[in-house]
Design a protein around this motif. Sequence first.
Motif, PDB file in Angstrom:
ATOM      1  N   UNK A 291     -16.166  -7.074  47.121  1.00 58.03           N
ATOM      2  CA  UNK A 291     -17.150  -6.412  46.238  1.00 58.03           C
ATOM      3  C   UNK A 291     -18.340  -5.899  47.045  1.00 58.03           C
ATOM      4  N   UNK A 292     -18.790  -6.716  48.022  1.00 56.87           N
ATOM      5  CA  UNK A 292     -19.905  -6.264  48.869  1.00 56.87           C
ATOM      6  C   UNK A 292     -19.508  -5.025  49.666  1.00 56.87           C
ATOM      7  N   UNK A 293     -18.268  -5.060  50.187  1.00 59.30           N
ATOM      8  CA  UNK A 293     -17.801  -3.931  50.966  1.00 59.30           C
ATOM      9  C   UNK A 293     -17.736  -2.660  50.115  1.00 59.30           C
ATOM     10  N   UNK A 294     -17.263  -2.788  48.882  1.00 61.41           N
ATOM     11  CA  UNK A 294     -17.192  -1.638  47.968  1.00 61.41           C
ATOM     12  C   UNK A 294     -18.582  -1.130  47.601  1.00 61.41           C
TER      13      UNK A 294
ATOM     14  N   UNK B  44     -18.869  12.884  43.398  1.00 58.21           N
ATOM     15  CA  UNK B  44     -19.199  12.140  42.167  1.00 58.21           C
ATOM     16  C   UNK B  44     -17.953  11.433  41.614  1.00 58.21           C
ATOM     17  N   UNK B  45     -16.807  12.135  41.630  1.00 60.16           N
ATOM     18  CA  UNK B  45     -15.574  11.514  41.142  1.00 60.16           C
ATOM     19  C   UNK B  45     -15.210  10.296  41.988  1.00 60.16           C
ATOM     20  N   UNK B  46     -15.377  10.477  43.320  1.00 64.75           N
ATOM     21  CA  UNK B  46     -15.097   9.356  44.210  1.00 64.75           C
ATOM     22  C   UNK B  46     -16.060   8.210  43.968  1.00 64.75           C
ATOM     23  N   UNK B  47     -17.354   8.573  43.779  1.00 66.33           N
ATOM     24  CA  UNK B  47     -18.347   7.528  43.514  1.00 66.33           C
ATOM     25  C   UNK B  47     -18.051   6.811  42.205  1.00 66.33           C
ATOM     26  N   UNK B  48     -17.606   7.609  41.198  1.00 66.83           N
ATOM     27  CA  UNK B  48     -17.284   6.993  39.894  1.00 66.83           C
ATOM     28  C   UNK B  48     -16.109   6.013  40.044  1.00 66.83           C
TER      29      UNK B  48
ATOM     30  N   UNK C 112     -15.720  -1.235  42.024  1.00 68.60           N
ATOM     31  CA  UNK C 112     -16.714  -2.268  42.322  1.00 68.60           C
ATOM     32  C   UNK C 112     -16.948  -3.159  41.122  1.00 68.60           C
ATOM     33  N   UNK C 113     -17.028  -2.530  39.946  1.00 68.76           N
ATOM     34  CA  UNK C 113     -17.252  -3.317  38.712  1.00 68.76           C
ATOM     35  C   UNK C 113     -16.052  -4.237  38.441  1.00 68.76           C
TER      36      UNK C 113
ATOM     37  N   UNK D 108     -14.398 -11.345  40.659  1.00 73.02           N
ATOM     38  CA  UNK D 108     -15.115 -12.413  41.363  1.00 73.02           C
ATOM     39  C   UNK D 108     -15.731 -13.376  40.377  1.00 73.02           C
ATOM     40  N   UNK D 109     -16.281 -12.836  39.260  1.00 71.96           N
ATOM     41  CA  UNK D 109     -16.899 -13.700  38.239  1.00 71.96           C
ATOM     42  C   UNK D 109     -15.827 -14.613  37.603  1.00 71.96           C
TER      43      UNK D 109
END
Length: 592
Positions: free
Chosen positions: A396-399, A435-439, A445-446, A452-453
């Motif tokens: 998650x940190x890496x993402x 933006x698509x890649x970031x989304x 990541x979410x 992880x939770x």
Amino acid sequence: MMASTLAAKMGFNSLMRKQARNFNVRICTMESDMEFSCEVKWKGKDLFDFVCRTLGLREAWFFGLQYTIKDSVAWLKMEKKVLDQEVPKEEPITFHFLAKFYPENAEEELVQDITQHLFFLQVKKKILEEEIHCPPEASVLLASYAVHAKFGDYDPDVHKPGFLAEEELLPKRVINLYQMTAEMWEERITACYAEHRGRTRDEAEMEYLKIAQDLDMYGVNYFLIRNKKGTDLLLGVDALGLHIYEPDNKLTPKCSFPWNEIRNISYSDKEFTIKPLDKKTSVFKFNSSRLRVNKLILQLCIGNHDLFIRRRRVDSLEVQQMKAQAREERARKQVERQRLQREKQLREEAERARNELERRIIQLQDEAHMANEALLRSEQTADLLAEKAQIAEEEAKLLAQKAAEAETEMQRIKVTAMRGQEERRLMEQKMLEAEMLALKMAEESERRAKEAEQLKQDLLEARDSERRAKNKLLEITSKAVYRSPAPPTDSMPQDFSCSRENLSFDFKDTDMKRLSMEIEKEKVEYMEKSKHLQEQLNELKTEIESLKLKERETPLDIIHNQNTEQGTSKHSNFKKLTLQSTKSRVAFFEEL
């Protein structure tokens, strides 16, 4: 010449024996033989009394010393010297210590245990050697009591199949009459044997005699005779009286004369004379084969008649004392047996409690072992989940770092896009792609964050399960300690022992009254036991009837079956015959 020489030699041997001071005898009992030296002056009573003292026998009136002479048997006379009688000439002189007279009712008349045991052995031998005819169903039941008398209570762990393989328990006639193997006979006998649990050896032997005394040939001495017409007949002498049989039927007498109807018995040479009590009735006579047979018949008649009269009088002081001692001995044995049964019961209960405790301990140990394994698995699962959670957190940190880099790249592209229209269009296209890649990265990541939770939550649950497993293990351990205390000192110990020196019994009046009440109760239940015995015999007969080979039946078997079908027994037939007048019975005997 040879005969005179042999007679002279025998006379010389007899003379030499009388001149000696002692002579040797061998006494054969049903259990063992004994050999000892006797004085020449001893009479038959001296020798007989010595044997009775050696055996510890007081009921001597039932017994005698039998010997064989010229292919026939004779009984030692009490009043004459031993060497003055026709005893064998070879030393040691062999005598057989046997029952000469039989009781009418064994349970009422036999007082001493040794008397009962000797009768049991002799009757058993006669049944096995077929001198007494015994039907198959009664043979099986008698065999079961003989087994109980020898082996005690039936124990399936000890008395396993085949334990009777070497025992002689049934007459050969009965074995040959059925299509049954030795294993099948043993199974039938063992089934009856198992029902006798709780009886002592003496009780089993008495039950044997109570069944045997109802057999038609029990206690009867048979002699071949002829009446006035020369008809061959059999004379039977027993405890009840004289009976006349046909030669081929020793089971059912043609006529009977009880002892209370006979006034006098005598013989002259081979002719035997019996005078009835009714003086109006003529005497009846018969002839035997030899003079020695007449002497033997007379001995048996006198002895049986004396015992017949004796039974119907008040017991002598000696017999009363013997019966009182026997009652006390039976009471003592009853108390001892009850005490042993109580101790055995307590021992069995303690053994069961110990086995239950051991079983419970093993169960708790198994549960503790399973709890330990569950705890170990929980710890391993918790470690695995913790490792997965750490990996997910790093991913998650890496993402997130990649997402930040993508955002920076997007800002840089926006600045560069302002430099030109074409660049702007390209930059817009790149920005849209960024933006698509970031989304996508944000969604990934979410998702990784949620994973992880979830892993953290599973880790907490695993640690909670580990804590509960440890608590359960502590609880089981404490419970096992609490439930296995040492047995109390007043209960039955595992290693049980008792000393004869510490045992004593006081017979109180209440104990004697209670035993008297039990004896009365046994008398009341006698008829019910007889009915049960008959039902048991009928059941045994039904079980083996289908395996019978009819062609192997002996004439006595056929006669016994006919009597059974007609409902005729030993005692009912005797009563029926004695209801006739003495005169008619004498006439019937002479007309046979």
